[in-house]
Motif scaffolding. Structure first.
Motif, short mmCIF file in Angstrom:
data_model
loop_
_atom_site.label_atom_id
_atom_site.label_comp_id
_atom_site.label_asym_id
_atom_site.label_seq_id
_atom_site.Cartn_x
_atom_site.Cartn_y
_atom_site.Cartn_z
N ASP A 136 -9.85 4.12 8.84
CA ASP A 136 -9.82 5.05 9.98
C ASP A 136 -10.68 6.28 9.71
OD1 ASP A 136 -8.08 5.84 8.05
OD2 ASP A 136 -6.42 6.27 9.39
N THR B 150 -3.66 9.20 11.87
CA THR B 150 -5.09 9.47 11.83
C THR B 150 -5.55 10.44 12.90
OG1 THR B 150 -5.47 7.55 13.17
CG2 THR B 150 -5.69 7.30 10.78
N SER C 55 0.86 -1.19 0.00
CA SER C 55 0.00 0.00 0.00
C SER C 55 0.89 1.23 0.00
CB SER C 55 -0.91 0.02 1.23
OG SER C 55 -0.14 0.26 2.40
N PHE D 211 -0.71 10.75 -4.71
CA PHE D 211 -0.23 10.44 -3.37
C PHE D 211 1.25 10.08 -3.37
CE2 PHE D 211 -4.73 9.85 -3.52
CZ PHE D 211 -5.15 10.49 -2.37
N THR E 16 -2.56 6.51 17.78
CA THR E 16 -1.42 5.62 17.60
C THR E 16 -0.17 6.33 17.14
OG1 THR E 16 -2.15 5.15 15.39
CG2 THR E 16 -2.82 3.62 17.10
N LEU F 24 -6.25 13.17 7.17
CA LEU F 24 -7.21 12.17 6.71
C LEU F 24 -8.04 12.74 5.57
CD1 LEU F 24 -8.26 9.34 7.42
CD2 LEU F 24 -9.86 10.42 8.98
N ARG F 25 -8.38 14.01 5.69
CA ARG F 25 -9.21 14.67 4.68
C ARG F 25 -8.58 14.59 3.29
NH1 ARG F 25 -10.19 19.36 7.61
NH2 ARG F 25 -11.59 18.09 8.87
N GLU G 269 2.11 2.07 3.47
CA GLU G 269 3.34 1.38 3.85
C GLU G 269 4.57 2.04 3.22
OE1 GLU G 269 3.07 -2.98 3.16
OE2 GLU G 269 0.93 -2.59 3.20
N ALA H 85 -9.93 10.47 -5.23
CA ALA H 85 -9.90 9.84 -3.91
C ALA H 85 -9.06 8.57 -3.95
CB ALA H 85 -11.32 9.51 -3.46
N ILE I 294 -7.48 12.26 1.70
CA ILE I 294 -7.70 11.08 0.86
C ILE I 294 -8.72 11.35 -0.23
CG2 ILE I 294 -7.11 9.49 2.72
CD1 ILE I 294 -10.01 8.60 2.77
N VAL I 295 -9.59 12.34 -0.05
CA VAL I 295 -10.54 12.62 -1.12
C VAL I 295 -9.96 13.59 -2.14
CG1 VAL I 295 -12.54 12.18 0.34
CG2 VAL I 295 -11.73 14.53 0.06
N VAL J 243 -14.62 14.07 5.04
CA VAL J 243 -14.03 12.88 5.65
C VAL J 243 -14.28 12.93 7.14
CG1 VAL J 243 -11.93 11.62 6.15
CG2 VAL J 243 -12.30 12.54 3.88
N ASN K 7 -1.20 0.87 9.26
CA ASN K 7 -2.38 0.20 8.73
C ASN K 7 -3.07 1.09 7.72
OD1 ASN K 7 -2.92 -2.47 9.96
ND2 ASN K 7 -2.91 -1.35 11.89
N PHE K 8 -4.11 0.59 7.12
CA PHE K 8 -4.95 1.34 6.18
C PHE K 8 -4.16 1.68 4.90
CE2 PHE K 8 -6.12 2.64 10.60
CZ PHE K 8 -7.19 1.78 10.73
N TRP K 9 -4.71 2.60 4.12
CA TRP K 9 -4.10 2.88 2.81
C TRP K 9 -3.53 4.28 2.76
CZ3 TRP K 9 -8.11 -0.15 3.95
CH2 TRP K 9 -7.96 -1.49 3.58
N PHE K 10 -3.72 4.99 3.85
CA PHE K 10 -3.26 6.38 3.86
C PHE K 10 -2.66 6.66 5.22
CE2 PHE K 10 -4.01 11.00 4.25
CZ PHE K 10 -3.29 11.40 3.15
N ASP K 11 -1.43 6.28 5.40
CA ASP K 11 -0.69 6.45 6.65
C ASP K 11 -1.57 6.38 7.90
OD1 ASP K 11 1.05 6.80 8.65
OD2 ASP K 11 1.87 8.69 7.96
N GLY K 12 -1.97 5.18 8.24
CA GLY K 12 -2.86 4.96 9.38
C GLY K 12 -2.31 5.45 10.69
N ASN K 13 -1.01 5.64 10.75
CA ASN K 13 -0.44 6.12 12.00
C ASN K 13 -0.61 7.62 12.18
OD1 ASN K 13 0.29 3.73 13.01
ND2 ASN K 13 2.48 3.94 12.67
#
Lengths: 481, 481
Positions: B436, A463, A134, A163, B463, A469-470, A137, B75, A472-473, B450, A455-461
């Motif tokens: 997330d 969040t 991802s 991205f 996290t 987070l915004r 990652e 997105a 991602i759109v 989001v 985790n997730f697809w957009f740097d889950g650490n």
């Protein structure tokens, strides 16, 4: 510590029942039953599996529980426990297998998703090749791990170039994968639009039919060269550097001979594609293959430049069933859970449900002999997690408890309310993804640490930051970007 | 926007193929096919299901895709999309069902795990009762949502009192659940040890046998009163306030009559337990029942003080199969994904795999008629996600594509490389947990926002801070704590 014993005593005196909690005096009971875990190894001699896959590490199972009880008696359950000793053994085993083949490993970090563990795999990250699944990652291992040779090994969707842009500007030239001339054209356009440069590998299907271009059908060779042409026409932003394949069909193999055939499928597909591209004048420096089942069985690597694999770092019941390891003791990942109930149908209820264990039942396809359910109970060879809801798991006999009340009463005695057990996962990648960190237990150093993971697809650490987070759109279509 | 059209045109000109991306000119193709989603409703008349569950919202499916294409054409996929219009409809539907019954709803936030959505369910959080399934959720909704009447509806494991302590000190008196006298004694001891006070509900099993004390077996009434005594002896730190039950067996029901029977199972079990406790002198103010299948069918609530349910906010294919809603258009959660490949066995490969969709196949048990696979493809009634690996999903015909090459070629034309589709989940709780945050699309306001959500068991939104994560293992046993 003394307080904890007092706490236990109070519970004992109030409840007038035996209460076993994974701590203090209860610990002594654990040693004999976790040693019974030896019995959980799959018999490798009777089914044609390779006796050259030894992989039985020092018996650290009891030691893990001991260190947990001493150093983390109040750990919040469910949590993901890594047996550092077993993991180091798994890492060394594959490294030793590959040493005589003199071939580079590009570890796939999709399973562990942890910089700490990545460093154990690669040592110095400078120049060390890694694989990710991802963009989250890729960003994590680049920014937090110092890795710069990163292959994002899932066919690339062009809008994702947006991205990649911040990573590119920070100095990363990501390696991406395409498998179709249309995707190559979209990649070229997107790299131009976002002013991004990437290195590109063409994915070849060698038998799994999940992803990749097949050389043996639909004019595969023509399409292979068409992709290379699209990339070349795109200029220096999309540099073709290699080919890759994944022998996913090795997961369906049930004998060493079948897995060795998958190894050769990988090798032939990748090398054939690389040669065809070279004949057409393209410079191919990476010829990449691999999967955990094949990486432990490769005998001939002529023409390959690297192998990829990842889940072997933890192993799981699925890999045990396939024969990638030979003992449940090789499984370095488990979920620590607390007994929170005794159900009316005789099952033990734990606080690890479907979110904590995943609903992957891959090991079930290895036949009734595995009787894996949703996971094995460490130290209780006859038990598995038989059912799950979101936050509840149900432990029962692997063969079913039936209506035998006495049998169930004995189960309740073995796993009293408040006691803790660890569950071995069917599929480590999925179970690990339920957690944002590992409780890493080193039974030799007798230490417990917590290691974060992405985790997730957009740097889950990241969040905690809604602005991030915004993103991602993306910007609205009307933006000038 | 103009740039994006140019981007598309370049792709078209380079590849000499039709490329459909969810944006700009490609959008016009989406309208007819997403409208076909109407056909995905389950026929409610033929199987004895209740025609009083109407639940067909305004047809917002095409509008959702339109707003996504306009406002978020880039997105990052996979991402979780919430159709705000469908969600509002689901929320209002259940509220309307319960209005004539004059009973309080304590929404279960384990599915949505979002303060933004919680506020839509409850309005003002002050005094609004909510249900959660983890301490991470309790903390999140208390600290970030302002909720103070929180029921943590999973049987409580005593060491978790350590994690309740900071919430307690910040002013939250959490409601927790026990189901066994031993657990009650452990809770009393832990609350003393950590200087924490909680309100307690006793969980009653009404037929699911997952959790809770059964009144009809094993001396259930005696154990019920034993729990109450343990709590009372514990003093003011463990105040018994109520009973709760969950009609989980409603999920196995296939007719309205069976679900109505589960409603009555819930009611009778909870009220009987409450009455028994009251006769023994205990003050019981909460008598709680509920599940999504039952909450839409409750007819008689005498003696209950509240109902709980949560997944209905999103609904999913499993709830559609059970009959909790009547149309796929009620499903407010979907996963936006990009077509990244066309496999050699004729399947369309998308970038939503098992991590993005979950491996829950609950809807499969509703029979071949559902043909749910790992999810339905919005706008393509004949397609489902037939197979998954970690980051790859495989779209195929619900009835299988067989060896019909022409059929598969038509599939590739319908879903070209680079196009985007949304997938409806089998089980919303599990699919949502892969993200997330939500990409919340309001087709009326034509907005895309989001909204963050919490995950894991220890404030997953925090996290980024390793020190915080480290706390899950707690202080060493030798600490004075």
């Amino acid at each position: 510590f003394l307080y904890f014993i007092a706490f236990q005593r109070k519970v004992l005196s109030v409840s007038h029942q035996t209460v076993s909690v994974l701590a203090s005096e209860a610990f002594s009971h654990l040693v004999p039953r976790v040693n019974a875990c030896h019995g959980m190894s799959v018999d490798a001699s009777s089914d044609g599996r390779d006796p050259s896959v030894p992989s039985v590490p020092p018996p650290s199972v009891a030691a893990v529980d001991e260190v947990l009880a001493q150093k983390a008696p109040l750990a919040l359950t469910p949590c993901a426990v890594v047996d550092v000793s077993a993991m180091r053994h798994n890492i060394e085993q594959v490294a030793a297998n590959l040493r005589p083949l003199n071939i580079q490993l590009r570890p796939h970090l999709k399973t562990v998703k942890s910089v700490k563990i990545a460093r154990m795999l690669t040592g110095d990250p400078a120049g060390a090749p890694i694989t990710v699944s991802s963009l989250a990652e890729a960003e994590y291992f680049f920014k937090h791990g110092g890795y710069t040779d990163i292959l994002y090994a899932v066919a690339f969707a062009a809008p994702k170039a947006r991205f990649v842009k911040p990573l590119h500007d920070a100095g990363l030239r990501l390696k991406v994968v395409v498998e179709h001339p249309v995707a190559a054209a979209q990649l070229v356009a997107a790299c131009e639009r976002f002013d991004v440069a990437v290195d590109v590998l063409i994915e070849i299907d060698c038998g799994d039919a999940r992803g990749g271009l097949s050389l043996v059908r639909d004019g595969g060779h023509t399409r292979l060269l068409a992709i290379a042409r699209e990339l070349a026409q795109g200029g220096p932003r999309t540099t073709l550097v290699g080919v890759m394949t994944h022998g996913g069909h090795s997961y369906r193999s049930r004998t060493v001979a079948a897995i060795r055939a998958a190894c050769e499928d990988e090798r032939v597909a990748a090398v054939t594609a690389a040669e065809a591209l070279r004949r057409a004048g393209h410079r191919i420096t990476i010829v990449s293959a691999g999967s955990t089942p094949t990486v432990v069985h490769f005998a001939k690597v002529d023409g390959l430049t690297e192998l990829r694999a990842g889940v072997y770092v933890f192993h799981d019941l699925d890999q045990l069933g396939i024969g990638s390891c030979r003992s449940a003791q090789n499984i370095a990942l488990s979920v620590l859970t607390t007994v929170i109930g005794h159900s009316t149908n005789g099952r033990v209820i734990i606080d690890a449900g479907g979110l904590a264990l995943s609903k992957d039942v891959s090991a079930a396809k290895h036949g009734a002999g595995m009787a894996a359910g949703y996971g094995w109970v460490v130290g209780h060879d006859d038990l598995c997690v038989a059912a799950l809801s979101q936050e509840h798991g149900q432990i029962d006999f692997k063969r079913g408890g039936g209506a035998d009340d006495e049998k169930h009463a004995s189960l309740f005695k073995r796993l009293p309310i408040g006691s803790r057990v660890r569950i071995l996962p069917n599929h480590a990648c999925f179970t690990a993804a339920a957690y944002d960190g590992y409780v890493a237990v080193d039974p030799r150093a007798k230490t417990v640490e917590v290691w974060p993971r992405v985790n997730f697809w957009f740097d889950g650490n990241a969040t905690g930051n809604p602005d991030r987070l915004r993103n991602i759109v993306g910007p609205p279509a009307t933006s000038k970007l």
